[in-house]
Design a protein around this motif. Sequence first.
Motif, PDB file in Angstrom:
ATOM      1  N   UNK A 178       0.768  -1.326  -0.065  1.00 30.77           N
ATOM      2  CA  UNK A 178       0.018  -0.112  -0.149  1.00 30.77           C
ATOM      3  C   UNK A 178       0.900   1.338  -0.024  1.00 30.77           C
ATOM      4  N   UNK A 179       0.487   2.270  -0.613  1.00 33.11           N
ATOM      5  CA  UNK A 179       1.126   3.431  -0.906  1.00 33.11           C
ATOM      6  C   UNK A 179       2.266   3.504  -2.017  1.00 33.11           C
ATOM      7  N   UNK A 180       2.595   2.244  -2.579  1.00 36.75           N
ATOM      8  CA  UNK A 180       3.664   2.180  -3.697  1.00 36.75           C
ATOM      9  C   UNK A 180       2.829   2.076  -5.049  1.00 36.75           C
ATOM     10  N   UNK A 181       2.813   2.603  -5.897  1.00 39.02           N
ATOM     11  CA  UNK A 181       2.429   2.411  -7.265  1.00 39.02           C
ATOM     12  C   UNK A 181       2.884   1.126  -7.771  1.00 39.02           C
ATOM     13  N   UNK A 182       1.862   0.437  -8.196  1.00 31.36           N
ATOM     14  CA  UNK A 182       2.719  -1.054  -8.885  1.00 31.36           C
ATOM     15  C   UNK A 182       1.672  -1.288 -10.113  1.00 31.36           C
ATOM     16  N   UNK A 183       0.917  -0.526 -10.338  1.00 35.16           N
ATOM     17  CA  UNK A 183      -0.079  -0.826 -11.680  1.00 35.16           C
ATOM     18  C   UNK A 183      -0.704   0.371 -12.349  1.00 35.16           C
ATOM     19  N   UNK A 184      -0.754   0.382 -13.583  1.00 35.46           N
ATOM     20  CA  UNK A 184      -1.647   1.524 -14.229  1.00 35.46           C
ATOM     21  C   UNK A 184      -2.424   0.848 -15.532  1.00 35.46           C
ATOM     22  N   UNK A 185      -3.650   1.673 -15.588  1.00 32.39           N
ATOM     23  CA  UNK A 185      -4.494   1.186 -16.773  1.00 32.39           C
ATOM     24  C   UNK A 185      -5.259   2.416 -17.107  1.00 32.39           C
ATOM     25  N   UNK A 186      -6.000   2.272 -18.167  1.00 30.46           N
ATOM     26  CA  UNK A 186      -6.410   3.423 -19.001  1.00 30.46           C
ATOM     27  C   UNK A 186      -8.039   3.281 -19.145  1.00 30.46           C
ATOM     28  N   UNK A 187      -8.613   4.460 -18.495  1.00 26.48           N
ATOM     29  CA  UNK A 187     -10.010   4.520 -18.496  1.00 26.48           C
ATOM     30  C   UNK A 187     -10.640   4.488 -19.730  1.00 26.48           C
ATOM     31  N   UNK A 188     -11.589   3.762 -20.145  1.00 24.93           N
ATOM     32  CA  UNK A 188     -12.236   3.945 -21.472  1.00 24.93           C
ATOM     33  C   UNK A 188     -13.741   4.011 -21.561  1.00 24.93           C
ATOM     34  N   UNK A 189     -14.220   4.485 -20.062  1.00 21.93           N
ATOM     35  CA  UNK A 189     -15.570   4.528 -20.028  1.00 21.93           C
ATOM     36  C   UNK A 189     -16.447   3.711 -19.531  1.00 21.93           C
ATOM     37  N   UNK A 190     -17.569   4.003 -18.943  1.00 22.35           N
ATOM     38  CA  UNK A 190     -18.750   3.267 -18.370  1.00 22.35           C
ATOM     39  C   UNK A 190     -17.928   2.237 -17.094  1.00 22.35           C
ATOM     40  N   UNK A 191     -17.399   3.047 -16.411  1.00 23.60           N
ATOM     41  CA  UNK A 191     -16.604   2.431 -15.300  1.00 23.60           C
ATOM     42  C   UNK A 191     -15.556   1.254 -15.227  1.00 23.60           C
ATOM     43  N   UNK A 192     -15.027   1.420 -16.569  1.00 27.94           N
ATOM     44  CA  UNK A 192     -14.055   0.258 -17.101  1.00 27.94           C
ATOM     45  C   UNK A 192     -12.589   0.796 -17.413  1.00 27.94           C
ATOM     46  N   UNK A 193     -11.648   0.063 -17.070  1.00 25.15           N
ATOM     47  CA  UNK A 193     -10.400   0.391 -17.675  1.00 25.15           C
ATOM     48  C   UNK A 193      -9.664  -0.897 -18.530  1.00 25.15           C
ATOM     49  N   UNK A 194      -8.738  -0.495 -19.345  1.00 25.80           N
ATOM     50  CA  UNK A 194      -8.367  -1.492 -20.161  1.00 25.80           C
ATOM     51  C   UNK A 194      -6.698  -1.478 -19.843  1.00 25.80           C
ATOM     52  N   UNK A 195      -6.070  -2.633 -19.509  1.00 30.72           N
ATOM     53  CA  UNK A 195      -4.710  -2.677 -18.934  1.00 30.72           C
ATOM     54  C   UNK A 195      -3.944  -3.796 -19.237  1.00 30.72           C
ATOM     55  N   UNK A 196      -2.734  -4.089 -19.162  1.00 28.99           N
ATOM     56  CA  UNK A 196      -1.750  -5.051 -19.440  1.00 28.99           C
ATOM     57  C   UNK A 196      -1.705  -5.707 -18.001  1.00 28.99           C
ATOM     58  N   UNK A 197      -2.212  -6.982 -17.689  1.00 27.68           N
ATOM     59  CA  UNK A 197      -2.424  -7.335 -16.378  1.00 27.68           C
ATOM     60  C   UNK A 197      -1.732  -8.461 -16.042  1.00 27.68           C
ATOM     61  N   UNK A 198      -0.572  -8.840 -16.351  1.00 27.84           N
ATOM     62  CA  UNK A 198       0.050  -9.789 -15.808  1.00 27.84           C
ATOM     63  C   UNK A 198       0.254 -10.980 -17.007  1.00 27.84           C
ATOM     64  N   UNK A 199       0.971 -12.021 -16.566  1.00 27.35           N
ATOM     65  CA  UNK A 199       1.416 -13.025 -17.358  1.00 27.35           C
ATOM     66  C   UNK A 199       0.311 -13.554 -17.952  1.00 27.35           C
TER      67      UNK A 199
END
Length: 224
Positions: A178-199
């Motif tokens: 907690x408190x350490x940025x570990x992941x990022x995604x892009x908001x695409x609308x409708x309460x959703x994000x698109x992201x590269x989420x692991x292997x």
Amino acid sequence: MRNQNFFKKLAVTAMAAVFVGTALPLSGTAHAISVGDIFDRVGLKVPKKVTTVRSTPVENATGSTQTPTKPAQPVTTTQPATGQTSTPSTLQAKREKVVQTAISLKDRVKYAHWSQRDETGPIIKTDCSGYTYLVYKLANVGVTLVNRDDDAQAKVGQKVAWGQFEKGDLLFFWIDKPGDVGHVGIYIGDNKIIHNFGYKNNVVISTLNSEYKKRFMVARRVLY
């Protein structure tokens, strides 16, 4: 005798003029009066050089001259039709382009550790921040993200509170600590994000549920 005839004609002419003036009504309406009628009444012949007198224009009782006038025409004003043509703003168009670019890369990107990035092959290998960097690069909307890690990207643009997201915003979460940025995604609308989420998952679209809200750290708007 000639002098008597002269004065007699002169007097009759004067009477004719007086009769013309007094025979006209004061209503302002023009009339044509025959001088011959006047001479007939006094028993004289009409002189050859005397012509019909027409009373136009006519003075009314106040002494002002009245002339026939046309009735006033109604004034018509024409206002140009107004209307508005609704077109997408440049900003909105850029946000949509970012979203469409992100979705188009969904099956072309595989998750890889940042030290093993490879963005030259038909299958792009990169991590979460490499994916967001690549989306904005290919969208070509005038924004170049830091191509290093999510901690650096979390410091650019404008800060956005939870629930105030716009398409294209970058959302950052903590993963292990907690408190350490570990992941990022892009908001695409409708309460959703698109992201590269692991292997195991690669690029996916996820709904921002309570778990994401619990791990949410900050959002950044780079299109404004």
